[in-house]
Each structure stands twice: as C-alpha cells, then as structure tokens.
Design an enzyme around this catalytic site. Structure first.
Site, PDB file in Angstrom:
ATOM      1  N   CYS A  48      -1.609   5.937  -9.551  1.00  0.00           N
ATOM      2  CA  CYS A  48      -0.605   6.994  -9.444  1.00  0.00           C
ATOM      3  C   CYS A  48       0.357   6.698  -8.284  1.00  0.00           C
ATOM      4  CB  CYS A  48      -1.284   8.347  -9.238  1.00  0.00           C
ATOM      5  SG  CYS A  48      -2.194   8.440  -7.687  1.00  0.00           S
ATOM      6  N   ALA A  51      -1.252   6.353  -4.987  1.00  0.00           N
ATOM      7  CA  ALA A  51      -1.941   5.066  -4.813  1.00  0.00           C
ATOM      8  C   ALA A  51      -0.963   3.994  -4.334  1.00  0.00           C
ATOM      9  CB  ALA A  51      -2.594   4.622  -6.124  1.00  0.00           C
ATOM     10  N   ARG A  82      -8.540  -2.573  -0.968  1.00  0.00           N
ATOM     11  CA  ARG A  82      -7.497  -3.599  -0.852  1.00  0.00           C
ATOM     12  C   ARG A  82      -7.579  -4.253   0.528  1.00  0.00           C
ATOM     13  NH1 ARG A  82      -1.684  -3.277   0.350  1.00  0.00           N
ATOM     14  NH2 ARG A  82      -0.418  -4.496  -1.074  1.00  0.00           N
ATOM     15  N   HIS A 177       5.548   2.939  -4.353  1.00  0.00           N
ATOM     16  CA  HIS A 177       6.167   1.905  -3.514  1.00  0.00           C
ATOM     17  C   HIS A 177       7.548   2.389  -3.073  1.00  0.00           C
ATOM     18  CE1 HIS A 177       3.900  -1.031  -6.419  1.00  0.00           C
ATOM     19  NE2 HIS A 177       3.076  -0.508  -5.534  1.00  0.00           N
TER      20      HIS A 177
HETATM   21 FE1  CFM Z   1       3.353  -6.389  -5.009  1.00  0.00          FE
HETATM   22 FE2  CFM Z   1       1.698  -6.921  -6.760  1.00  0.00          FE
HETATM   23 FE3  CFM Z   1       1.779  -4.527  -5.654  1.00  0.00          FE
HETATM   24 FE4  CFM Z   1       1.027  -6.656  -4.176  1.00  0.00          FE
HETATM   25 FE5  CFM Z   1      -1.538  -6.114  -4.782  1.00  0.00          FE
HETATM   26 FE6  CFM Z   1      -0.829  -6.505  -7.392  1.00  0.00          FE
HETATM   27 FE7  CFM Z   1      -0.831  -4.045  -6.371  1.00  0.00          FE
HETATM   28 MO1  CFM Z   1      -3.085  -5.329  -6.717  1.00  0.00          MO
HETATM   29  S1  CFM Z   1       2.124  -8.205  -5.132  1.00  0.00           S
HETATM   30  S2  CFM Z   1       2.277  -5.024  -3.684  1.00  0.00           S
HETATM   31  S3  CFM Z   1      -0.706  -7.012  -2.953  1.00  0.00           S
HETATM   32  S4  CFM Z   1       3.148  -5.407  -6.964  1.00  0.00           S
HETATM   33  S5  CFM Z   1      -2.359  -7.432  -6.212  1.00  0.00           S
HETATM   34  S6  CFM Z   1       0.710  -7.720  -8.517  1.00  0.00           S
HETATM   35  S7  CFM Z   1      -1.459  -4.682  -8.266  1.00  0.00           S
HETATM   36  S8  CFM Z   1      -2.352  -4.147  -4.874  1.00  0.00           S
HETATM   37  S9  CFM Z   1       0.777  -2.615  -6.210  1.00  0.00           S
END
Ligand code: CFM
Length: 463
Positions: A48, A51, A82, A177
């Site tokens: 979500c 997260a 993580r 993000h």
């Molecule tokens: Fe960028 Fe990713 Fe992500 Fe990532 Fe990650 Fe990921 Fe993620 Mo898991 S590079 S920040 S460090 S989008 S591996 S492919 S899914 S935590 S949100």
C-alpha cells in the site's frame, strides 16, 4: 493473453503480453495495462501507499525516530523485512507505533500521537527529529495528525515530519514513494546550507543501501574526486537531506521511487540529473563515465573502470561458462526487472519472463526495449499466475522476493532473492560477482536433482 488460472478474472488479459505477438513488436507498439487498481478478488501481491513511504523512502533515514500512527499491525508488518542498512541501525532496531485501538477510533488519536512523539523523543534524546507515518485508520476518522505533529515539534524543539501516506491513497506502494519524495523535499531539503561550498558533489538518488550496496559504489565515486552529499535515502542522516539541494548533479538509480525528487530539485534549484544503473559491469561503468563527464573527470573514471573490470573479469568468465543459455524469470517491484535484463546477459543468461508489481508505463517501455521476442511480460501477477508460469514456462531460475521464495522451492525451481539479496550486496563491480555466485549456487544446487530422483511424482506437482 489470458493464463489458464485467470478464467474467472478476464480483466487480467490486458496485463499479460508476449513481445512479438498481437502487434507488440517494439517498445512503442507494445501496450500493457499497468498502474491501475487491482481487480477485486484478484489476490495481488502489491503493498500500500504507507508501505512505499515508510518502508522504502522514509524508513532508511538513520537518525530520526520513525513513528507509525495507526494500529499495531501496520507497524509490525512494515518492520524488519527490508535490509536498508546504515552505520547506525537505530531505524531497524526499534518499531514505534501509536497502537490505535477501538477507543481511539471512536474518540480520536491525536492526543495519543502527540504523547507518543514527546515520549519517544524523551526516550531517544540523541535523535535529530521524528518522522510520523499516517495510516488508513486515523485518516478515515479524520484525525489531524499534521497539527499534532506541529505541536509536538514545538514542544520537543526538533523537526517532526508528517507523511500523509495512508494506505488507501494509491493503487500500490508506488504512490507512497511519491508522497515520501514530496514531503522530504518540501519539509527538509534546503532547510540548511552546507558548511563548505560544494564543488564536486552529487546525490545518489534512489539508492537505499540494500544489504550495504553503497560500500560497493560510493568509494568509486569518491576515488574520482566526487563527494556523495547524500544517498537518498540509504544510510542517510536528516542532516544530509537538508543540504542535498547544493549538489551539482543528481545521479538517479531507482527511477521509479525517486525521480520525483530529482524533478522537483531540477525545477526549484536547477539541479540537472542523469539516470544510471548501478548493477552490472557495463551499467556501473556507464554510471561512472556519465557522472565523470559532467565534472570533466573522464580520465579518473576510465582508470577506475579498467582496474575494477580487470579484477572481476575472471570471475565473470567463470560464471558465464556455467550459466550460459539459462532461462530466467525476473519478478520485482518494478525497475530491477528492467535494470537486470542486460546484466544477466553479462553472465550469458536470457530473460524469458518479466513481471513487476507496480511498474508504470515508463518501466514497461524499458522492459519492452530490452527483452527479446517471445518474452512473456506480466503486470501485477497473483500467486496462481506465478505458479502457472513456473510450471508451464519452466525457467531455470526465478529471481523474486520472500513472498514467492517458498513457492519456487516447493516447485523445484532455483531461486534468488532480488529484493533483499541472498548474500549481497549486488551493486557495483564486486556486487556483480556476488550476484553471479548466488545465481550459480541456486541453479547448480544438488538439491534439485535429489528432489527429482527422490520425490517422484511429488503430489502432482510437475518438477
Ligand atoms: Fe526502487 Fe525497486 Fe522500490 Fe527499490 Fe526494493 Fe524492489 Fe521495492 Mo523490493 S529498486 S525502491 S530497494 S522500486 S527491491 S524493484 S520492490 S523494496 S519499492
């Protein structure tokens, strides 16, 4: 196309495409439906908004207190999975939450949040501020957490940053993000000036120091004479974030989760940015080269690239011989799925299936650009689809995450964890050797042969 398991969810058809079929011939002509809400009833693996904000962008900041405003489950399930390491792992050690219960849902949770911030900062007086992550529950009842955070900030005399990252805001963690980038940019970046003027300074944007990736990367930039002002947000201090507006260049690695802040810095401060990939030999070389070119340090870069390449070449050759021709299924959040297609070619492997949890159009464009004809591309797969792909498409290796790991093991498919890494770190030149070694260990493990010989029919699962 529609997989067999999706008979009852025909909506899935537009999320699954084979390059080379149905008019999908190039990145321009291949269309896939993505970044839209998951069909109700489809058991998505997506996270979500909260997260994405708490776990990905805000969470790695090492010297602030991270408080989750919400029920305890939101805090517990977002903690500890993580490995975004730092030289002070305070942020990974403690999980703090306001623990909203029924009475707070009825009477409100603002006071509790205020108290939690004040108490926590008394408990950890050396921390430089507090990050508060709002969850669905307080947002749905109309808590004014931002106000509580502001009052608490006055009381403790430190910044309290409130992230409105309620889970329901977006279709996946990707929205989180965006919220994380925006709030850090608006509330932290530019609130302080560096002590010394920055001349050769960059930010590594979207580099989260997974399992210590930075130690394979940062020294190479420093050796060229380039200072890393901050990695956004791996091993980052709030102090680094405050001064990141003075960097001369943003070097963007995770282009899904962090291009937002690079764009905002470009608009407000005029900071240019370049996109790079910090995994793989050629990619890492290009990253150093492109950064060096900006500062006129090409000679320094070439020296480092030549040395590192020479050092890793025999190892890469060794693994290439052992892994050539193997077929890979990559399923990652988004960018790693396209970052890794080229890198796997360096060890002779072909990507046959690519899936992402929350990719946007630009991620899929990059995937379609990089993969060859016949590659199966899947957006936001569910567990049944993954199981069907593993049995019907029989990859020699599955690179994915913890949610899929045991499914792969049970089905007898060699597996490497691409999110948190098996050993790691995988970034940089030396990281590539570790990545190749983990892949080799998975693919050539004797366990698969034993499984085939001893387990027989294995309850109907084809292995
Ligand atoms: Fe960028 Fe990713 Fe992500 Fe990532 Fe990650 Fe990921 Fe993620 Mo898991 S590079 S920040 S460090 S989008 S591996 S492919 S899914 S935590 S949100």
């Amino acid at each position: 196309m529609l997989l067999k398991c999706d008979k009852t969810i025909p909506e899935r058809e537009k999320h699954i495409v084979i390059k080379g079929k149905g008019g999908c011939t190039s990145a321009r002509t291949c269309k896939i439906s993505c970044n839209i809400p998951t069909t109700p009833g489809d058991m998505t693996e997506r996270g979500c908004t909260y997260a994405g904000c708490r776990g990905v962008v805000g969470g790695p900041v090492k010297d602030v207190i991270h408080i989750v405003h919400g029920p305890i489950g939101c805090a517990y399930y977002s903690w500890g999975y993580r490995p975004h390491l730092a030289d002070d792992d305070f942020h990974l050690t403690y999980v703090l939450v306001t623990d909203m219960d029924e009475s707070n849902i009825i009477f409100g949770g603002e006071k509790k949040l205020y108290q939690a911030i004040v108490e926590a900062s008394r408990e950890f007086p050396d921390k430089k501020g507090v990050f508060v992550y709002n969850t669905c529950a307080p947002a749905l009842i109309g808590d004014d957490g931002r106000d509580a955070a502001k009052m608490a900030s006055e009381k403790i005399g430190k910044p309290v940053v409130f992230f409105p990252c309620e889970g329901f805001r977006g279709v996946s963690q990707s929205q989180g993000h965006h919220v994380g980038n925006e709030i850090i940019f608006k509330e932290i970046v530019g609130t302080k000036e560096p002590e010394e003027p920055v001349v050769y300074g960059i930010n590594l944007v979207g580099e989260y120091n997974i399992k210590g990736d930075l130690k394979n990367i940062q020294p190479l930039f420093e050796e060229m004479g380039i200072e890393v002002i901050t990695a956004f947000t791996g091993n980052a201090s709030i102090e680094n974030l405050k001064v990141m507006h003075r960097a001369k260049l943003n070097v963007v690695h995770c282009q899904r989760s962090a291009t937002y802040i690079a764009d905002m810095m470009k608009e407000k401060y005029g900071t240019p940015y370049i996109n790079v990939t910090l995994w793989g030999i050629d990619n890492m070389s290009d990253a150093l080269r492109d950064t060096a070119r900006f500062f006129g340090l090409e000679r320094e870069a070439e020296k480092i690239i030549a040395r590192e390449k020479e050092r890793v070449a025999p190892h890469i050759e060794y693994y290439k011989k052992r892994l050539s021709g193997k077929k890979v299924f990559i399923y990652q959040g988004a960018p790693r799925a396209w970052h890794w297609v080229k890198l796997l070619k360096e060890i002779g492997m072909e990507t046959a299936i690519v899936a992402t949890t929350f990719g946007h159009d630009d991620d899929y464009r990059k995937i379609f650009e990089k993969v060859r004809k016949g590659t199966l591309v899947v957006d936001n797969p569910n567990a049944l689809e993954i199981a069907e792909i593993l049995t019907e498409y029989t990859p020699d290796l599955f690179i994915s995450g913890n949610k899929e790991k045991y499914l792969a093991y049970k089905m007898g498919v060699p597996f490497v964890n691409g999110h948190t890494y098996d050993s790691g770190p995988y970034a940089g030149f030396r990281g590539m050797v570790k990545f190749a070694r983990d892949i080799d260990r998975a693919v050539h493990s004797p366990v698969w042969k034993l499984l085939r010989e001893n387990a027989g029919n294995n309850g109907g699962i084809k292995i």
